[in-house]
Scaffold this active site. Structure first.
Site, PDB file in Angstrom:
ATOM      1  N   ASP A  31       1.706  56.045 -37.089  1.00 46.70           N
ATOM      2  CA  ASP A  31       1.896  55.415 -35.687  1.00 46.70           C
ATOM      3  C   ASP A  31       0.430  55.749 -35.150  1.00 46.70           C
ATOM      4  O   ASP A  31      -0.135  56.769 -35.540  1.00 46.70           O
ATOM      5  CB  ASP A  31       2.908  55.849 -34.961  1.00 46.70           C
ATOM      6  CG  ASP A  31       4.210  55.551 -35.339  1.00 46.70           C
ATOM      7  OD1 ASP A  31       4.396  54.292 -35.753  1.00 46.70           O
ATOM      8  OD2 ASP A  31       5.316  56.302 -35.008  1.00 46.70           O
ATOM      9  N   ASP A  78       6.054  48.123 -36.024  1.00 47.08           N
ATOM     10  CA  ASP A  78       7.232  48.182 -35.032  1.00 47.08           C
ATOM     11  C   ASP A  78       7.109  47.071 -33.882  1.00 47.08           C
ATOM     12  O   ASP A  78       7.973  46.721 -33.459  1.00 47.08           O
ATOM     13  CB  ASP A  78       7.018  49.630 -34.128  1.00 47.08           C
ATOM     14  CG  ASP A  78       6.862  50.775 -35.106  1.00 47.08           C
ATOM     15  OD1 ASP A  78       7.827  50.697 -36.053  1.00 47.08           O
ATOM     16  OD2 ASP A  78       6.180  51.818 -35.086  1.00 47.08           O
TER      17      ASP A  78
END
Length: 154
Positions: free
Chosen positions: A115, A133
């Site tokens: 991330d 995401d």
């Protein structure tokens, strides 16, 4: 509606490319400020959304791999059998599929998801996320909009 798989492949490619760039050019936990409310921060998430189960001891990796693989198969099956007139819904599922496969590959190869997109205001930070995401979120949003449109037209 498998013709929409190009969108899944595009999401997957952008997701993996962006993660490789971050992994190659940043140190873990390094932050690069870009805007007053947005920065890049390199993180490794062993859990799911919002780092759910990230400290569960390792079993969650296999759980999320199985969940993502199952979702990938179900979405592909759904796309294959979808009515050709449902282009909005097909595009939405294609976004979800591309994101699911992107994060699935991370879990299989690394045991975590990379991330790096960090949105914040002051000291408050939204949990860091990635291109996969984002695609999943947009796809789910499109499906919700479609479900409300369907009710209005019924």
């Amino acid at each position: 509606m498998l013709k929409w798989l190009w969108l899944s492949v595009l999401v997957f490619a952008l997701d993996q490319l962006s993660k490789q760039i971050v992994d190659a050019s940043m140190r873990l936990y390094e932050t690069i400020p870009l805007l007053p409310v947005f920065q890049l921060t390199y993180l490794r998430n062993q859990g799911a959304a919002f780092s759910f189960l990230s400290e569960a001891g390792g079993w969650q990796r296999w759980f999320f791999i199985a969940l993502s693989a199952s979702a990938t198969l179900l979405i592909t099956y759904w796309l294959k059998h979808m009515d050709r007139r449902k282009t909005w819904e097909a595009a939405a599922w294609a976004l979800v599929l591309g994101g699911a496969v992107g994060n699935l590959l991370d879990r299989i190869v690394y045991g975590y998801v990379i991330d790096f997109l960090d949105v914040f205001y002051g000291d408050w930070h939204w949990p860091a996320f990635n291109v996969a995401d984002s695609a999943i979120t947009v796809g789910i949003g499109m499906l919700l909009i479609d479900s409300f449109r369907g009710r209005a037209n019924a």
